[in-house]
Design an enzyme around this catalytic site. Structure first.
Site, short mmCIF file in Angstrom:
data_model
loop_
_atom_site.label_atom_id
_atom_site.label_comp_id
_atom_site.label_asym_id
_atom_site.label_seq_id
_atom_site.Cartn_x
_atom_site.Cartn_y
_atom_site.Cartn_z
N PHE A 1 -0.71 4.52 -0.28
CA PHE A 1 -2.52 4.45 0.00
C PHE A 1 -3.15 5.54 0.14
CE2 PHE A 1 -5.76 1.65 1.70
CZ PHE A 1 -5.89 -0.23 0.46
N ASP B 1 4.48 3.09 6.66
CA ASP B 1 3.97 3.13 6.83
C ASP B 1 4.20 1.89 6.27
OD1 ASP B 1 1.75 0.87 6.14
OD2 ASP B 1 0.07 2.45 6.23
N ARG C 1 -1.83 -7.60 -10.74
CA ARG C 1 -0.77 -7.07 -9.70
C ARG C 1 -0.80 -8.43 -8.76
NH1 ARG C 1 -1.85 -4.34 -3.50
NH2 ARG C 1 -3.56 -5.40 -3.87
N TYR D 1 -2.73 -8.84 8.47
CA TYR D 1 -2.89 -9.97 6.90
C TYR D 1 -2.98 -10.09 5.64
CZ TYR D 1 -5.21 -5.48 6.21
OH TYR D 1 -6.24 -4.09 5.69
N LYS D 2 -1.99 -9.14 6.04
CA LYS D 2 -0.41 -9.10 4.13
C LYS D 2 -0.07 -10.39 4.28
CE LYS D 2 -2.88 -4.52 2.46
NZ LYS D 2 -2.70 -2.68 2.71
C1 LIG Z 1 -4.19 -1.92 3.37
C2 LIG Z 1 -3.30 -0.52 3.32
C3 LIG Z 1 -4.57 -0.50 4.49
C4 LIG Z 1 -5.54 -0.59 4.74
O1 LIG Z 1 -5.97 0.04 6.29
P1 LIG Z 1 -6.69 -1.48 6.76
O2 LIG Z 1 -7.75 0.08 7.64
O3 LIG Z 1 -6.18 -2.25 7.83
O4 LIG Z 1 -8.38 -1.49 6.01
C5 LIG Z 1 -3.44 1.08 4.40
N1 LIG Z 1 -3.07 1.73 4.27
C6 LIG Z 1 -2.06 1.01 3.12
C7 LIG Z 1 -1.00 1.80 3.11
C8 LIG Z 1 -2.25 -0.37 3.00
O5 LIG Z 1 -1.59 -1.09 2.39
#
Ligand SMILES: *Cc1c(COP(=O)(O)O)cnc(C)c1O
Length: 397
Positions: free
Chosen positions: A113, A184, A356, A209-210
């Protein structure tokens, strides 16, 4: 066996909506609103500052961390909540690099990400020009693990395609060359069984939150393997990671345990909301979630390929290499997703052309999948996406 009819009844899903975006933001647990309201009235309202002691606000970040630990195969006392995932990436990576002080290479992949890569780039600017971030193709990660490597930083499940890395094998290979791993779990926690202790992972991070359904902006988590904790220097050395915050010492001394990874005051209201989601998770076995998730994804893939041949599968076909989401490529994917959303099927779109769909057994069942495919087929076959209003892009896609 997990009772998924019961878990489904514990979430609020708006009437007529088929929600296939729990991989971005989970739905509202029905108990959350009243729990947060009573926390506000009875704790914040009545107790004010004494709530930190009387209502246990100070322990909340580790108590909630322990409940998440069960879902990711982490040892008790190894997970703490706070901040956002991006901040936790910084913390984990900075601490990991210090554990291998003579090495300068961080390895990640193009499926990571962007925020994780941005944070790494920013940290490396601070550390100086000797450090390098190598970003390779996901299937080439293995080939780049060599004795120059300091930290292997990967997201286990690719946010775009759902492709899943082999955490156990890559961690073992990284350890063979004495490198440290940062995993992660943003698209793993609550989506697939994770065994951090079994894989001997060093650091892990993720958001709540996911798939975990903690609510928009719910705090992130960080895991540090207990064997490393005494040696881990917190790069963000805030007062609530101090051994004795209320001594108000002028010099930092890290707390003994995972508390050292706490930075500042934790978001108590958000943690209370997250607790109501964990009340649902407490009734769930991850193995059952995985079995049902695979069934739902396989059904969706088979039906979409049969009925919408213009869509091509982006996700791995092998369920063992796929997380809990399915992505299809379609040239007009953005407009098609808008047309789906207008008809109550909520997925999302990732540039340039990926549609998705997240599958979340806690509140999605076979009937939902079949109903979603009916609508998708109608949208694609009859070109219902071909309207100007479906081409307008909002800030969040
Ligand atoms: C959703 C996601 C994020 C989002 O980071 P936030 O700091 O919560 O906005 C970061 N890394 C990955 C791999 C994600 O899937």
């Amino acid at each position: 066996m997990t009772d998924f009819t019961k878990t489904k009844s514990m979430f609020h899903i708006p009437d007529g909506m088929i929600y296939l975006d729990g991989n971005s933001l989970g739905p509202l647990p029905k108990a959350a609103a009243s729990k947060v309201a009573s926390m506000m009235q009875d704790e914040w309202g009545e107790m004010l500052i004494t709530g930190w002691n009387r209502a246990g606000w100070m322990e909340l970040s580790t108590c909630v961390g322990d409940r998440i630990a069960r879902l990711i195969g982490a040892e008790p006392g190894s997970v703490i909540m706070g901040d956002t995932l991006s901040i936790k990436v910084y913390q984990a990576l900075a601490s990991a690099l210090e554990l291998v002080p003579q090495r300068r290479v961080i390895l990640s992949d193009r499926g990571n990400f962007p925020s994780d890569l941005y944070i790494a780039q920013g940290l490396l600017q601070t550390l100086g020009p000797d450090y390098v971030l190598k970003v390779v193709e996901p299937d080439e990660v293995d080939d780049h693990i060599d004795d120059k490597l300091a930290v292997l930083m990967l997201t286990e499940v690719d946010y775009r395609s759902g492709r899943m890395h082999d955490m156990q094998a890559l961690t073992a290979k990284a350890h063979k060359v004495n490198a440290i791993t940062v995993w992660d779990l943003a698209h793993s926690a609550g989506a697939v069984p994770v065994d951090l202790a079994g894989a001997k992972a060093d650091f892990a991070i993720g958001c709540s939150y996911k798939y975990l359904n903690g609510g928009p902006g719910a705090p992130a988590f960080i895991y540090v393997a207990p064997r490393h904790l005494p040696d881990v220097r917190p790069a963000l050395s805030g007062w609530l990671g101090h051994e004795a915050p209320f001594d108000f010492d002028l010099d930092y001394r890290p707390a003994k345990g995972i508390e050292r990874m706490r930075v500042g005051t934790v978001p108590v209201i958000a943690l209370k909301a997250l607790e109501t989601a964990l009340d649902v998770w407490d009734q769930v076995e991850m193995a059952d979630v995985r079995a049902k998730s695979v069934d739902l994804c396989e059904l969706f893939i088979a039906e979409v390929e049969r009925r919408c041949p213009s869509l091509s599968l982006v996700s791995p076909r092998d369920a063992a290499r796929r997380g809990s989401q399915v992505s299809f490529r379609f040239a007009e994917g953005f407009a098609a997703m808008q047309a789906l959303i207008a008809r109550g099927v909520i997925g999302d779109f990732r540039a340039p052309d990926v549609m998705r769909f997240g599958f979340t057994p806690l509140y999605i069942d076979k009937a939902d999948v079949l109903a979603a495919v009916d609508i998708l087929e109608e949208v694609i076959t009859n070109r219902l996406w071909d309207r100007p209003e479906y081409r307008i892009r909002g800030k969040v896609t």
